[in-house]
Design a protein around this motif. Structure first.
Motif, PDB file in Angstrom:
ATOM      1  N   ALA A   1       0.821  -1.224   0.000  1.00  0.00           N
ATOM      2  CA  ALA A   1       0.000   0.000   0.000  1.00  0.00           C
ATOM      3  C   ALA A   1       0.847   1.263   0.000  1.00  0.00           C
ATOM      4  CB  ALA A   1      -0.932  -0.012   1.199  1.00  0.00           C
ATOM      5  N   THR A   2       2.087   1.186   0.474  1.00  0.00           N
ATOM      6  CA  THR A   2       2.925   2.391   0.521  1.00  0.00           C
ATOM      7  C   THR A   2       3.979   2.378  -0.601  1.00  0.00           C
ATOM      8  OG1 THR A   2       4.395   1.330   2.117  1.00  0.00           O
ATOM      9  CG2 THR A   2       2.669   2.742   3.020  1.00  0.00           C
ATOM     10  N   ALA A   3       3.831   1.425  -1.518  1.00  0.00           N
ATOM     11  CA  ALA A   3       4.753   1.320  -2.653  1.00  0.00           C
ATOM     12  C   ALA A   3       6.219   1.283  -2.210  1.00  0.00           C
ATOM     13  CB  ALA A   3       4.511   2.454  -3.649  1.00  0.00           C
ATOM     14  N   CYS A   4       6.489   0.474  -1.205  1.00  0.00           N
ATOM     15  CA  CYS A   4       7.895   0.264  -0.827  1.00  0.00           C
ATOM     16  C   CYS A   4       8.551  -0.654  -1.857  1.00  0.00           C
ATOM     17  CB  CYS A   4       7.962  -0.348   0.566  1.00  0.00           C
ATOM     18  SG  CYS A   4       7.685   0.895   1.847  1.00  0.00           S
TER      19      CYS A   4
ATOM     20  N   VAL B   1      16.904   4.361  -4.304  1.00  0.00           N
ATOM     21  CA  VAL B   1      17.270   4.360  -2.887  1.00  0.00           C
ATOM     22  C   VAL B   1      16.124   3.639  -2.187  1.00  0.00           C
ATOM     23  CG1 VAL B   1      17.723   5.792  -0.861  1.00  0.00           C
ATOM     24  CG2 VAL B   1      18.505   6.537  -3.128  1.00  0.00           C
ATOM     25  N   PRO B   2      16.363   2.407  -1.689  1.00  0.00           N
ATOM     26  CA  PRO B   2      15.231   1.555  -1.324  1.00  0.00           C
ATOM     27  C   PRO B   2      14.530   1.920  -0.014  1.00  0.00           C
ATOM     28  CG  PRO B   2      17.264   0.297  -1.637  1.00  0.00           C
ATOM     29  CD  PRO B   2      17.650   1.730  -1.538  1.00  0.00           C
ATOM     30  N   THR B   3      13.206   1.734  -0.053  1.00  0.00           N
ATOM     31  CA  THR B   3      12.430   1.700   1.189  1.00  0.00           C
ATOM     32  C   THR B   3      11.977   0.248   1.351  1.00  0.00           C
ATOM     33  OG1 THR B   3      10.485   2.393  -0.028  1.00  0.00           O
ATOM     34  CG2 THR B   3      11.621   4.090   1.203  1.00  0.00           C
TER      35      THR B   3
ATOM     36  N   LEU C   1       5.609  -5.815  -9.435  1.00  0.00           N
ATOM     37  CA  LEU C   1       5.613  -4.348  -9.510  1.00  0.00           C
ATOM     38  C   LEU C   1       6.990  -3.772  -9.218  1.00  0.00           C
ATOM     39  CD1 LEU C   1       2.188  -3.557  -7.803  1.00  0.00           C
ATOM     40  CD2 LEU C   1       2.768  -3.348 -10.223  1.00  0.00           C
ATOM     41  N   ASN C   2       7.814  -4.570  -8.557  1.00  0.00           N
ATOM     42  CA  ASN C   2       9.154  -4.082  -8.236  1.00  0.00           C
ATOM     43  C   ASN C   2      10.234  -4.669  -9.141  1.00  0.00           C
ATOM     44  OD1 ASN C   2       9.034  -2.143  -5.939  1.00  0.00           O
ATOM     45  ND2 ASN C   2       7.750  -3.795  -5.139  1.00  0.00           N
TER      46      ASN C   2
END
Ligand code: ADP
Ligand code: F6P
Length: 325
Positions: free
Chosen positions: A185-188, A217-219, A319-320
């Motif tokens: 939901a937070t597009a990490c 820069v990853p979350t 998605l990633n």
């Protein structure tokens, strides 16, 4: 058997929606002419005879509150046979015909111990972890995910401004549902859940790949207890040349007003609990599948097949995946 007296308790970690359920149970049961007793502090209160008569006035305006007005407790002593006997005696002395228990899998095991000694139970799934597998949703999960998302969005904005990576740890005690839903939901960029275990080495490599291959820069969201968050953050700081911060979302997830979804679910569960009791249908766990509230035997609920949402996990991975624009 005519049912006259019922009791309700909240057990284990509190969760949003417990108060809403208590409110509905008291109001509906009272309408049906039943006496309702609240047990304070879960199984501890059951053993210590800590009961209170509940009326509509006691539960007014509690539906929108987090926590539990009945209080709850971690009470490991309840695994001991003699301690369960005390609870059984207290319930019998008070002529309690049925007991409603709201809690997670530990609380359901406690419910089973009581059932085996002849107490009639209705169990309602209430835990932010969402780790009772027989039901799509447990009370509190929706609110906890929303709370975690708000927290993460705020931190992401300030970290993004400084081009810092962040490793978030969310709750979930051996269950990756909060982590997965929050990360999606937070597009990490990366999520680590116990249902798809990876070693610390593989995890670090994934974060590095995100930097080198996806040029980001990853979350990152990790589920509680998977890695030592301070250790992996330190390693990433040392090994990537990017500044990383750790952020443990923590108890903010478990507090605050229940979401509309959790309030609605609590109302559905509470109404069904009283309905089952008045019909003499007992020793059931209530759950929801799709939009349908259902009940099943508590024993079966405890042995339900594992049905992790791999579809959502795979969508998250898709998605990633790096694609050239
Ligand atoms: P949750 O219900 O949220 O999973 P816990 O795991 O703390 O939370 O369990 C709540 C309570 O249920 C425990 O503190 C204990 O009193 C009782 N309980 C947990 N496991 C058992 C068990 N195996 N047998 C009997 N009671 C248990
Ligand atoms: O209630 C579930 C939960 O919040 C888990 O996600 C977490 O592991 C645990 O409770 C924390 O328990 P306590 O409140 O006892 O620290």
């Amino acid at each position: 058997m005519e049912i006259k007296n019922i009791a309700i308790l909240t057990s284990g970690g509190d969760c949003q929606g417990m108060n809403t359920t208590v409110n509905i149970v008291v109001r509906i049961a009272t309408l049906k002419g039943l006496n309702v007793y609240g047990v304070r502090q879960g199984y501890r209160g059951l053993c210590e005879n800590n009961f209170v008569k509940l009326t509509n006035a006691n539960v007014e305006n509690i539906s929108s509150l987090g926590g539990t007005i009945l209080k709850t407790a971690r009470f490991p002593e309840f695994k001991e046979d003699e301690i369960v006997d005390k609870a059984v005696n207290n319930l019998k002395e008070r002529n309690i015909d049925a007991l409603i228990i709201i809690g997670g899998d530990g609380s359901f095991r406690g419910a089973k111990s009581l059932m085996e000694k002849g107490i009639d139970i209705i169990a309602i799934p209430g835990t932010i972890d969402n780790d009772l597998r027989y039901t799509d949703r447990c009370l509190g999960f929706d609110t906890a995910v929303n709370n975690a998302c708000n927290f993460i969005e705020n931190v992401k904005q300030t970290m993004g401004a400084l081009d810092r990576g962040v490793i978030f740890e969310v709750m979930g005690r051996y269950c990756g549902d909060i982590a997965l839903h929050t990360a999606a939901a937070t597009a990490c960029d990366i999520v680590a859940v116990p249902e798809k275990p990876t070693s610390e080495e593989e995890f670090i490599q994934k974060v590095k790949d995100c930097i080198t291959i996806n040029k980001k820069v990853p979350t990152v969201v990790i589920a509680e207890k998977l890695y030592d968050i301070e250790k992996v953050t330190k390693r990433l700081n040392e090994e990537t040349g990017i500044e990383f911060k750790s952020s443990v979302v923590g108890y903010v997830q478990r507090g605050g007003a229940p979401s509309v979804w959790d309030r609605t679910l609590a109302m559905q569960f509470g109404v069904r609990a009283v309905e089952l009791i008045t019909k003499g249908i007992l020793n059931k766990a209530i759950g929801i599948k799709g939009n349908n509230v259902f009940e099943m035997n508590i024993n079966d609920a405890l042995h339900c097949e594992y049905n992790y949402n791999y579809e959502l996990l795979n969508l998250f991975y898709l998605l990633n995946t790096k694609v050239e624009d």
